[in-house]
Scaffold this motif. Sequence first.
Motif, mmCIF file in Angstrom:
data_model
loop_
_atom_site.group_PDB
_atom_site.id
_atom_site.type_symbol
_atom_site.label_atom_id
_atom_site.label_comp_id
_atom_site.label_asym_id
_atom_site.label_seq_id
_atom_site.Cartn_x
_atom_site.Cartn_y
_atom_site.Cartn_z
ATOM 1 N N ALA B 58 5.688 -5.031 -5.907
ATOM 2 C CA ALA B 58 7.091 -4.788 -6.269
ATOM 3 C C ALA B 58 7.881 -6.092 -6.267
ATOM 4 O O ALA B 58 8.627 -6.381 -7.210
ATOM 5 C CB ALA B 58 7.713 -3.794 -5.296
ATOM 6 N N ILE B 59 7.692 -6.900 -5.229
ATOM 7 C CA ILE B 59 8.409 -8.194 -5.160
ATOM 8 C C ILE B 59 8.065 -9.024 -6.393
ATOM 9 O O ILE B 59 8.931 -9.601 -7.051
ATOM 10 C CB ILE B 59 8.044 -8.965 -3.867
ATOM 11 C CG1 ILE B 59 8.580 -8.216 -2.646
ATOM 12 C CG2 ILE B 59 8.595 -10.383 -3.899
ATOM 13 C CD1 ILE B 59 8.135 -8.797 -1.311
ATOM 14 N N SER B 60 6.768 -9.065 -6.721
ATOM 15 C CA SER B 60 6.318 -9.872 -7.854
ATOM 16 C C SER B 60 6.885 -9.343 -9.174
ATOM 17 O O SER B 60 7.493 -10.084 -9.939
ATOM 18 C CB SER B 60 4.784 -9.873 -7.887
ATOM 19 O OG SER B 60 4.338 -10.371 -9.105
ATOM 20 N N LEU B 61 6.710 -8.046 -9.419
ATOM 21 C CA LEU B 61 7.124 -7.496 -10.716
ATOM 22 C C LEU B 61 8.631 -7.553 -10.919
ATOM 23 O O LEU B 61 9.103 -7.899 -11.993
ATOM 24 C CB LEU B 61 6.627 -6.056 -10.868
ATOM 25 C CG LEU B 61 5.155 -5.930 -11.265
ATOM 26 C CD1 LEU B 61 4.778 -4.479 -11.447
ATOM 27 C CD2 LEU B 61 4.859 -6.715 -12.546
ATOM 28 N N PHE B 62 9.389 -7.246 -9.863
ATOM 29 C CA PHE B 62 10.846 -7.309 -10.026
ATOM 30 C C PHE B 62 11.304 -8.733 -10.294
ATOM 31 O O PHE B 62 12.177 -8.970 -11.118
ATOM 32 C CB PHE B 62 11.546 -6.713 -8.801
ATOM 33 C CG PHE B 62 11.599 -5.233 -8.880
ATOM 34 C CD1 PHE B 62 10.687 -4.446 -8.204
ATOM 35 C CD2 PHE B 62 12.535 -4.610 -9.693
ATOM 36 C CE1 PHE B 62 10.709 -3.069 -8.317
ATOM 37 C CE2 PHE B 62 12.571 -3.235 -9.806
ATOM 38 C CZ PHE B 62 11.650 -2.454 -9.122
ATOM 39 N N GLY B 63 10.687 -9.671 -9.604
ATOM 40 C CA GLY B 63 11.023 -11.079 -9.843
ATOM 41 C C GLY B 63 10.680 -11.491 -11.258
ATOM 42 O O GLY B 63 11.459 -12.188 -11.928
ATOM 43 N N VAL B 119 12.157 -10.007 3.391
ATOM 44 C CA VAL B 119 12.664 -9.570 4.700
ATOM 45 C C VAL B 119 12.428 -8.070 4.851
ATOM 46 O O VAL B 119 11.905 -7.600 5.877
ATOM 47 C CB VAL B 119 14.171 -9.922 4.853
ATOM 48 C CG1 VAL B 119 14.759 -9.267 6.092
ATOM 49 C CG2 VAL B 119 14.356 -11.427 4.908
ATOM 50 N N GLY B 120 12.775 -7.334 3.801
ATOM 51 C CA GLY B 120 12.557 -5.881 3.821
ATOM 52 C C GLY B 120 11.081 -5.551 3.914
ATOM 53 O O GLY B 120 10.675 -4.624 4.651
ATOM 54 N N LEU B 126 6.079 -4.611 9.828
ATOM 55 C CA LEU B 126 6.286 -4.526 11.282
ATOM 56 C C LEU B 126 6.323 -3.065 11.725
ATOM 57 O O LEU B 126 5.711 -2.686 12.733
ATOM 58 C CB LEU B 126 7.615 -5.219 11.630
ATOM 59 C CG LEU B 126 8.036 -5.254 13.099
ATOM 60 C CD1 LEU B 126 7.109 -6.172 13.890
ATOM 61 C CD2 LEU B 126 9.467 -5.751 13.240
ATOM 62 N N TYR B 127 6.971 -2.255 10.931
ATOM 63 C CA TYR B 127 7.098 -0.833 11.250
ATOM 64 C C TYR B 127 5.741 -0.139 11.247
ATOM 65 O O TYR B 127 5.416 0.628 12.150
ATOM 66 C CB TYR B 127 8.045 -0.193 10.230
ATOM 67 C CG TYR B 127 8.139 1.301 10.328
ATOM 68 C CD1 TYR B 127 8.842 1.911 11.370
ATOM 69 C CD2 TYR B 127 7.519 2.113 9.376
ATOM 70 C CE1 TYR B 127 8.930 3.280 11.449
ATOM 71 C CE2 TYR B 127 7.592 3.488 9.453
ATOM 72 C CZ TYR B 127 8.302 4.069 10.493
ATOM 73 O OH TYR B 127 8.371 5.427 10.577
ATOM 74 N N VAL B 128 4.925 -0.478 10.238
ATOM 75 C CA VAL B 128 3.624 0.193 10.096
ATOM 76 C C VAL B 128 2.610 -0.348 11.101
ATOM 77 O O VAL B 128 1.851 0.400 11.718
ATOM 78 C CB VAL B 128 3.102 0.031 8.649
ATOM 79 C CG1 VAL B 128 1.655 0.485 8.522
ATOM 80 C CG2 VAL B 128 3.983 0.836 7.701
ATOM 81 N N SER B 129 2.608 -1.708 11.286
ATOM 82 C CA SER B 129 1.580 -2.322 12.135
ATOM 83 C C SER B 129 2.011 -2.404 13.599
ATOM 84 O O SER B 129 1.246 -2.890 14.432
ATOM 85 C CB SER B 129 1.262 -3.741 11.650
ATOM 86 O OG SER B 129 1.028 -3.746 10.282
#
Lengths: 312, 259
Positions: B58-63, B119-120, B126-129
């Motif tokens: 998502a980061i890659s494609l949106f960028g 950051v998100g 962090l939440y998952v791991s």
Amino acid sequence: MIAIEIQGLEKSYKTGFFRNKLKQGLKPLTLTVTEGEVFGYLGPNGAGKTTTLKLLLGLVFPSGGSAKILGRDLGDIDVKRQIGFLPEQPYFYDHLTPLELLDYYARLSGVEPRDRKRQIEKSLSRVGLTDSGKTQLRKFSKGMLQRVGIAQAIVHDPKLVLLDEPMSGLDPVGRREVRDLVQELNEEGKTIFFSTHILSDAETLCDRVAVLNKGELKGVGVVADLLREVSGDVEVVWSGAQAIPVLSALGARCHATGDVVRAVLPERLLDTAVDALRRNQGRLTSVTPVRATLEDYFLARIGDENPKVVNA
Amino acid sequence: MTGRLLAIAYNTFREAVRDRVLYNLILFAMLMVGASLLVGQISLEINRIVLINLGLTAISLFGIVIAILIGIGLVSKEIEKKTLYTVLAARPVRRWEFIAGKFAGLVMTLTVNALLMSVGFFAAVLYVSHGLGRVDLPLLTAIYFILLEFVLITALALLFSTFSTPIFSSIFAFAIFAVGTFSEDLRGFAQMATGMTRWVMSGAAYLVPNFAALNVISRVAHDAPVEPRLILLNTLYVVVYTGAVLTASVWIFERRNLK
């Protein structure tokens, strides 16, 4: 000193689907503008006025000829610190406020940081936009954008200001304000070169004008001299209708109202006409030179094949 | 020179930031990451893998989309709106400074945008791991490679913007991104061909930007290391390729009549 020196500058464009046709946007142009004068560059739409400005400013490249601005060749980028330019129908970054826009342009023009704020405020105040300095440009009317355009052209205190159709789209009050501002800038010693097709503005403001039509210079000179060239007529008013046939024979255009007759004739025939009046018992009331307007000159020149230079 | 270049870069950045589309995209990217969290919770064993794949993609494609949509208008929009006239006509700004400033401004925008999304993304990891550790370091490498992708695609979009209309520029840019993503397959085909075809195909394969080499998302999702050599080579590749593309942009723009 010469502010703008143009020597045989010309521009041709390739047109057509195969780019095999050549269209001459500007025929070889030779022109000089002296420092400190207000110079009007006149012509109908499509005459080549904007092309000349774009050539001078390096936006398009000449097909031939050369030009110097403030003594430096075209392409010498440092001279641009001394030039202000207002494009025709200016568009600006509408996400910015006038203060931000002028700050951006002042930085690009190399205005020293210590002078920047003062010069921005000064130029905004000169165009009457001090109170709108923090409003985004997308909320501005056309007239206000034109003012911002002028502010950005003078924010770096240039020596030479080039204005492309500065009065276009402005209401009479706006036009008057721009005229006053041009005069003020000129009084400060700045050279003003402006293109326009509004002839009354040029007549009021300019020391000299050049007339351009279909990419070709049709005439250049001091406004008063140019007007003399197209006029040279006098209006003679007298009492006594019996003199009409004699003056009509001389080529005068006569209009009688009761016993009072008005006739317009070339100035060179004035003595002959006055003699004829005396012989025919006409009582002379007045002799007035007929004043031509720049429009008369303009219309005469744009249909003319040969350029005229009067004290250029 | 630096002052003018930075002023143009900052103005480009500011324009993008004040453009609401950018905010929407950031928000959308956050939603994508949120969705990835949801998917991760459904598939218990592979939650981290799915999250990393989805988040980084998502980061890659949106960028990439932002880079192309803004990049293609960097020069052509300024010509069309005539805003360029007040910059280049009567300011001591060289045309190459304008190109470099525009490029730097968009890269700055994309970097800030990607960092915000990252950051998100890390918050989601962090939440998952239930923690972040050394094992997550390759994720930073993947994000660095994504930034390199942005640099490359911005330069290409800018190149097209110097001579073409926004519509054609966007077609060219998306096409070259798609081809570049499969550039290693193209090289594979070239190896299988013979004679002249092999030469032509190899030439084409090496000419298109190698976006495949910059994509290590699936590798880092499976906790496989990224060798320092690849980091070095990819960096060099992007620097050289971008340098060449920007030089071509400047070459074209320097010769263009701004009618």
